[in-house]
Design a protein around this motif. Structure first.
Motif, PDB file in Angstrom:
ATOM      1  N   ASP A 243       1.900  -2.340  -2.631  1.00 36.92           N
ATOM      2  CA  ASP A 243       1.151  -2.517  -1.264  1.00 36.92           C
ATOM      3  C   ASP A 243       1.345  -1.141  -0.195  1.00 36.92           C
ATOM      4  N   VAL A 246       0.258   2.314  -1.880  1.00 35.41           N
ATOM      5  CA  VAL A 246      -0.992   1.827  -1.566  1.00 35.41           C
ATOM      6  C   VAL A 246      -1.086   2.800   0.745  1.00 35.41           C
ATOM      7  N   HIS A 266      -2.885  -9.395   2.669  1.00 33.24           N
ATOM      8  CA  HIS A 266      -4.170  -9.093   1.787  1.00 33.24           C
ATOM      9  C   HIS A 266      -4.991  -9.518   2.316  1.00 33.24           C
ATOM     10  N   LYS A 268      -7.849  -7.640   2.723  1.00 29.44           N
ATOM     11  CA  LYS A 268      -9.043  -7.800   1.683  1.00 29.44           C
ATOM     12  C   LYS A 268      -7.964  -6.943   0.962  1.00 29.44           C
ATOM     13  N   MET A 270      -7.418  -4.690  -1.892  1.00 27.51           N
ATOM     14  CA  MET A 270      -6.333  -2.890  -1.848  1.00 27.51           C
ATOM     15  C   MET A 270      -7.425  -2.537  -2.716  1.00 27.51           C
ATOM     16  N   GLU A 271      -7.045  -1.116  -1.820  1.00 22.51           N
ATOM     17  CA  GLU A 271      -8.134  -0.032  -3.200  1.00 22.51           C
ATOM     18  C   GLU A 271      -6.869   0.838  -3.716  1.00 22.51           C
ATOM     19  N   THR A 273      -5.648   2.784  -7.084  1.00 22.44           N
ATOM     20  CA  THR A 273      -6.185   4.239  -7.641  1.00 22.44           C
ATOM     21  C   THR A 273      -5.350   4.039  -9.099  1.00 22.44           C
ATOM     22  N   CYS A 293     -10.213  -1.880 -13.043  1.00 17.99           N
ATOM     23  CA  CYS A 293      -8.758  -2.636 -11.698  1.00 17.99           C
ATOM     24  C   CYS A 293      -9.386  -3.184 -10.840  1.00 17.99           C
ATOM     25  N   VAL A 294      -8.667  -4.181 -10.374  1.00 20.32           N
ATOM     26  CA  VAL A 294      -9.147  -5.387  -9.038  1.00 20.32           C
ATOM     27  C   VAL A 294      -8.052  -6.128  -8.339  1.00 20.32           C
ATOM     28  N   SER A 295      -8.103  -6.278  -7.598  1.00 20.18           N
ATOM     29  CA  SER A 295      -6.939  -6.524  -6.260  1.00 20.18           C
ATOM     30  C   SER A 295      -7.252  -8.314  -5.931  1.00 20.18           C
TER      31      SER A 295
END
Ligand SMILES: Nc1ncnc2c1ncn2[C@@H]1O[C@H](COP(=O)(O)OP(=O)(O)OP(=O)(O)O)[C@@H](O)[C@H]1O
Ligand SMILES: [Mg+2]
Length: 399
Positions: A243, A246, A266, A268, A270-271, A273, A293-295
């Motif tokens: 995090d 990011v 978290h 929301k 995290m986006e 990359t 990829c997903v958080s």
């Protein structure tokens, strides 16, 4: 002209030596051969069925509906998983494999449902599923579990059915632990992290590996070939500290600032990359193979209450079942549930913390259950007090 047939046309046994002989004009078949043929047809049906069944393409909405029954929240992760699964099975139902395989990476704090999601998904699809802990893996040639051993386990989970095994799911847990450490970090055994990632690449991409045969093949040295091309790999990890990487990217600050962010919640997803993951220590080739990829998010108070009391097979119902075995009814009042969730939130262990809280609270009661029953104490209501100081009801009864 008709002749009397008194021998089985298949095994040539005389009608007196078999239970029954079914006779037509010129041929006959005995009951033993009928059974044999029946079994042959059954086996054949099974193998052709498994070929088509396993590539049945699911509907993403039905997948998500199913996941909703067992996993609270994590809507984005559920959508990503449902679509990825659909695409994966679309891809393997097509001989030409036009689509590239895209494996799934789930990033999320501990106890938020990564393993649960993967496990529930495999149950929905009815495909063989194994969990492999990346921390136990070593490069081939080193002591420990080598990466191919997980395929051996998948093959066993498929009951020795090669076709089923080749459409199964491998969940690679704790992949963040095989991250390469930056040069400045203290060099420990993690030098092998990169090596393990390298070893995994081939397997994830698709390789033919030989594993010991199981089933009716008596000879233990016999091996079978498993092609990993159509096996779906789902990787999961907590990626502690990601995090911060990011946030630094988003805010344009350099590493070192924003140190307080790692304790941020978290709320929301995290986006993340691919570049963030490379910075974290995953090698680019590895990241490239996990393009979905997903958080996952931290679970909030309401979600934790649902996990305790509402979700299918929820934790409290599990303990109620245990207590029921001794004919004792277990209940929790609303205040006690709030307090359990409060305590769990402070430990930041996600829903995992709920489990340890319940164990702590219920231990004295579970210890005394037979005595409760003998003393006709047939109902226990857990109150705030019993959460703060778990004590057996026997002491209270005596005073
Ligand atoms: N979103 C959720 N919905 C319902 N139950 C959950 C959820 N998240 C966690 N749980 C409960 O907590 C337990 C642990 O969750 P899980 O094993 O999926 O965590 P994880 O994200 O894989 O954590 P870790 O990184 O520690 O492996 C599950 O068995 C389940 O009972
Ligand atoms: Mg897990």
């Amino acid at each position: 002209m008709s002749t009397t047939v008194d021998h089985c046309s298949f095994c040539d046994k005389h009608k007196d030596r078999v239970g029954k002989l079914i006779v037509s004009h010129t041929v006959a078949i005995c009951n033993e051969c009928v059974d044999l043929c029946g079994n042959l047809l059954k086996d054949n049906k099974k193998s052709t069925q498994s070929k088509t069944d396993q590539v049945a393409v699911p509907d993403p909405r039905s997948v998500k509906d199913y996941l909703d029954q067992f996993v609270i929240g994590q809507d984005l992760a559920k959508m990503v998983l449902s679509v990825a699964i659909t695409n994966h099975y679309k891809r393997i139902s097509d001989e030409e494999h036009v689509l590239d395989k895209s494996n799934i990476l789930m990033i999320g704090p501990t106890g938020t449902g990564k393993t649960l999601l993967a496990r529930t998904l495999a149950r929905y699809l009815d495909v063989p599923f194994v969990i492999a802990d990346a921390t136990c893996l070593t490069e081939t040639g080193y002591v420990g579990d080598d990466v191919e051993s997980m395929i051996t386990r998948l093959y066993a989970a498929a009951d020795g059915d090669i076709e089923r095994c080749q459409h199964g799911i491998v969940f690679l847990d704790e992949v963040d632990k095989i991250a390469r450490r930056s040069e400045s970090a203290v060099v420990t055994k993690d030098v092998s992290g990169e090596g393990v990632q390298q070893a995994l690449l081939k397997l994830v991409e698709g390789v033919k590996c030989r594993v010991p045969a199981i089933g009716n093949k008596k000879n233990s040295t016999e091996t079978v070939e498993i092609d990993t091309t159509d096996i779906l790999f789902i990787a999961g990890g907590a990626f502690v500290g990601l995090d911060r990487i990011v946030q630094n990217r988003v805010q344009g600050t350099s590493i070192g600032f924003g140190a307080n962010l790692s304790s941020a919640k978290h709320t929301k997803p995290m986006e993340v990359t691919p570049d963030d993951l490379v910075r974290y220590g995953m090698i680019p080739e590895f990241v490239g193979r996990f393009s979905n990829c997903v958080s996952l998010q931290d679970l909030d108070r309401e979600q934790l209450i649902s996990i305790l009391t509402q979700v299918n097979g929820n934790m409290i119902s599990q303990y109620q079942w245990l207590f029921d075995k001794d004919n004792v009814k277990l209940e929790f009042d609303a205040d006690s549930l709030d307090l359990i969730v409060d305590r769990t939130l402070t430990t930041r262990t996600g829903a995992r913390g709920l489990h340890s809280e319940l164990e702590r609270i219920l231990l004295p009661h579970m210890f005394d259950l037979p005595t409760y029953r003998a003393m006709d104490i047939l109902r226990i209501t857990i109150s705030k007090n019993l959460v703060n100081t778990p004590t057996t009801l026997l002491l209270q009864e005596n005073t």
